[in-house]
Design an enzyme around this catalytic site. Structure first.
Site, PDB file in Angstrom:
ATOM      1  N   TYR A 142      12.735  -5.519  -6.572  1.00  0.00           N
ATOM      2  CA  TYR A 142      12.501  -6.313  -7.779  1.00  0.00           C
ATOM      3  C   TYR A 142      13.768  -6.418  -8.634  1.00  0.00           C
ATOM      4  O   TYR A 142      13.979  -7.414  -9.313  1.00  0.00           O
ATOM      5  CB  TYR A 142      11.419  -5.666  -8.641  1.00  0.00           C
ATOM      6  CG  TYR A 142      10.009  -6.086  -8.316  1.00  0.00           C
ATOM      7  CD1 TYR A 142       9.473  -5.854  -7.060  1.00  0.00           C
ATOM      8  CD2 TYR A 142       9.215  -6.703  -9.271  1.00  0.00           C
ATOM      9  CE1 TYR A 142       8.177  -6.228  -6.763  1.00  0.00           C
ATOM     10  CE2 TYR A 142       7.914  -7.070  -8.989  1.00  0.00           C
ATOM     11  CZ  TYR A 142       7.402  -6.834  -7.730  1.00  0.00           C
ATOM     12  OH  TYR A 142       6.115  -7.205  -7.455  1.00  0.00           O
ATOM     13  N   LYS A 189       8.488   2.782   4.622  1.00  0.00           N
ATOM     14  CA  LYS A 189       8.741   2.134   5.916  1.00  0.00           C
ATOM     15  C   LYS A 189       9.979   2.812   6.488  1.00  0.00           C
ATOM     16  O   LYS A 189      11.024   2.186   6.737  1.00  0.00           O
ATOM     17  CB  LYS A 189       8.943   0.618   5.687  1.00  0.00           C
ATOM     18  CG  LYS A 189       8.996  -0.219   6.934  1.00  0.00           C
ATOM     19  CD  LYS A 189       7.646  -0.401   7.622  1.00  0.00           C
ATOM     20  CE  LYS A 189       7.812  -1.125   8.942  1.00  0.00           C
ATOM     21  NZ  LYS A 189       6.555  -1.245   9.714  1.00  0.00           N
ATOM     22  N   ASP A 221       2.554  -0.438   6.609  1.00  0.00           N
ATOM     23  CA  ASP A 221       1.629  -1.287   7.378  1.00  0.00           C
ATOM     24  C   ASP A 221       0.372  -0.501   7.737  1.00  0.00           C
ATOM     25  O   ASP A 221      -0.758  -0.979   7.598  1.00  0.00           O
ATOM     26  CB  ASP A 221       2.308  -1.898   8.615  1.00  0.00           C
ATOM     27  CG  ASP A 221       3.113  -0.903   9.427  1.00  0.00           C
ATOM     28  OD1 ASP A 221       3.290   0.258   8.983  1.00  0.00           O
ATOM     29  OD2 ASP A 221       3.577  -1.273  10.529  1.00  0.00           O
ATOM     30  N   ASP A 245       3.090  -2.806  -5.448  1.00  0.00           N
ATOM     31  CA  ASP A 245       2.534  -4.054  -5.964  1.00  0.00           C
ATOM     32  C   ASP A 245       1.440  -4.546  -5.025  1.00  0.00           C
ATOM     33  O   ASP A 245       0.332  -4.885  -5.444  1.00  0.00           O
ATOM     34  CB  ASP A 245       3.657  -5.100  -6.086  1.00  0.00           C
ATOM     35  CG  ASP A 245       3.143  -6.434  -6.589  1.00  0.00           C
ATOM     36  OD1 ASP A 245       2.367  -6.431  -7.560  1.00  0.00           O
ATOM     37  OD2 ASP A 245       3.515  -7.470  -6.000  1.00  0.00           O
ATOM     38  N   ASP A 249      -2.989  -4.127  -5.454  1.00  0.00           N
ATOM     39  CA  ASP A 249      -3.929  -5.263  -5.484  1.00  0.00           C
ATOM     40  C   ASP A 249      -5.015  -5.072  -4.434  1.00  0.00           C
ATOM     41  O   ASP A 249      -6.192  -5.334  -4.676  1.00  0.00           O
ATOM     42  CB  ASP A 249      -3.199  -6.600  -5.224  1.00  0.00           C
ATOM     43  CG  ASP A 249      -2.834  -7.318  -6.516  1.00  0.00           C
ATOM     44  OD1 ASP A 249      -2.613  -6.633  -7.537  1.00  0.00           O
ATOM     45  OD2 ASP A 249      -2.769  -8.567  -6.508  1.00  0.00           O
TER      46      ASP A 249
HETATM   47  C1  IPM Z   1       1.922  -6.715 -11.326  1.00  0.00           C
HETATM   48  C2  IPM Z   1       2.275  -8.165 -11.218  1.00  0.00           C
HETATM   49  C3  IPM Z   1       3.761  -8.330 -11.551  1.00  0.00           C
HETATM   50  C4  IPM Z   1       4.543  -7.568 -10.505  1.00  0.00           C
HETATM   51  C5  IPM Z   1       4.229  -9.777 -11.665  1.00  0.00           C
HETATM   52  C6  IPM Z   1       3.440 -10.550 -12.692  1.00  0.00           C
HETATM   53  C7  IPM Z   1       5.709  -9.858 -11.952  1.00  0.00           C
HETATM   54  O1  IPM Z   1       1.968  -8.654  -9.963  1.00  0.00           O
HETATM   55  O2  IPM Z   1       2.020  -6.158 -12.429  1.00  0.00           O
HETATM   56  O3  IPM Z   1       1.532  -6.122 -10.323  1.00  0.00           O
HETATM   57  O4  IPM Z   1       4.782  -8.089  -9.407  1.00  0.00           O
HETATM   58  O5  IPM Z   1       4.902  -6.431 -10.759  1.00  0.00           O
HETATM   59 MG    MG Z   2       0.980  -7.261  -8.704  1.00  0.00          MG
END
Ligand code: IPM
Ligand code: MG
Length: 350
Positions: A142, A189, A221, A245, A249
């Site tokens: 990032y 990884k 993975d 990240d 999710d």
């Molecule tokens: C998160 C989001 C952010 C990230 C985006 C909005 C930049 O997906 O907080 O997980 O990728 O960190």
């Molecule tokens: Mg995110």
């Protein structure tokens, strides 16, 4: 107990859900005699519209001087659909994370018995699931060197980690494991990436200081697969920025709705609390969004302030609402209440 809280409502449903969380905080402040002062500042697409930048200097200053930050969401479809946009709402959030050194993003996964039928996973897989992801938040791909090359025909994003950046989040993750079920899994990884091998070496070296914690390793993975095959094997997961990240999710929908998932991003001196979900622009202004993830993020903020009873009060009130079938549209499209109504139901149960 007096605390200065910087409030960033942001874009889309951000303003509605943060307002609801503040109502809940105010009721608790009254009940437990806390004094919370709020300072509202702009970030995201709304700040670009007003000031031409997603993170105005004043926002950064107010955040730096606060005891904690409560944040809603940022993002607007007009930027998502335009890969040429030079200024993007997300840049504001990334710069805020970096400037405040919010190096650890903490995302717990909680299973609510009354919501298991909404989960994409089978009920038997969800029993006993209780884990937390520690995602490194201020380094890695990032924030490494970025470049567009060869007249736009090529591009690169460098994944850089310094050992000190790895150590500080590993310490937090090891300590969390000590307070939980004493299992820490490093996701990386290491069969391919140098940075991952540095993470492994660093974790192995630190383990001697946390000999009561069992340290294990998984390639990312495989980890993505294990999370849906057998999520109850996990206690604390620690990983670098981008893997975290993606995996967080994946983990967040396990409980049945993204609308239930809170998070904390912490530095050594300050912390930011936000729901995992985004700005959900389709629902903005309609009073239908689920404010629970933001209210649960406020509960994490209370924990951070050491106000454990008040935090538990919120979690219990939310659990009661869910058990009684009182939910927003995302959790029950047949029988639901509005954003403001669910907040009042939570408040009644505090
Ligand atoms: C998160 C989001 C952010 C990230 C985006 C909005 C930049 O997906 O907080 O997980 O990728 O960190
Ligand atoms: Mg995110």
């Amino acid at each position: 107990m007096r605390k200065n809280i910087a409030v960033i409502k942001g874009d889309g449903i951000g303003p509605e859900i943060v307002s609801q969380a503040i109502l809940v905080l105010n009721v608790l402040a009254f009940k437990y005699h806390f004094n919370f002062e709020y300072t509202e500042v702009d970030m995201g697409a709304c700040a670009i519209d007003k000031y031409g930048t997603p993170l105005p200097d004043n926002t950064l200053t107010v955040c730096k001087n606060a005891d904690a930050i409560l944040f809603g969401a940022i993002g607007d479809p007009k930027y998502d659909l335009d890969p040429h946009a030079k200024i993007r709402p997300e840049q504001g959030l990334l710069k805020l994370r970096k400037s405040l050194n919010l190096f650890a993003n903490i995302r717990p996964t909680t299973i609510y018995p009354s919501l298991v039928n909404l989960s994409p996973l089978k009920n038997n897989l969800l029993e006993g699931v209780d884990f937390v992801i520690f995602r490194e938040l201020t380094s890695g791909i990032y924030f490494g060197h970025k470049e567009v090359l060869e007249n736009g025909l090529a591009a690169q994003d460098v994944c850089y980690y310094h050992q000190s950046e790895i150590e500080r989040i590993l310490h937090l993750a090891f300590k969390e494991a000590q307070n939980r079920n004493k299992k820490l899994c490093l996701v990386d990884k290491a069969n391919v990436l140098e940075t991952s091998r540095l993470w492994r070496k660093t974790a192995q070296a630190l383990q001697t200081q946390y000999s009561d914690v069992i340290l294990s390793f998984l390639f990312v993975d495989n980890a993505a697969m294990q999370l849906i095959l057998n999520p109850k094997q996990f206690d604390v997961i620690v990983t670098e920025n981008m893997f975290g990240d993606i995996l967080s999710d994946e983990a967040s929908v396990m409980s049945g709705s993204l609308g239930m998932a809170p998070s904390a991003s912490i530095s050594n001196t300050i912390a930011l609390f936000e729901p995992i979900h985004g700005s959900y622009p389709q629902a903005a202004g309609k009073n239908i969004a689920n404010p629970m993830a933001t209210i649960l993020s406020a509960a994490m903020m209370l924990d951070y302030f050491g106000l454990k009873d008040a935090a538990l009060n919120i979690r219990n009130a939310i659990m009661q609402c869910l058990n009684e079938g009182i939910t927003t549209q995302d959790l029950n499209s047949q029988n639901f209440v509005t954003t403001s109504q669910i907040t009042q139901e939570i408040i009644k149960r505090l």
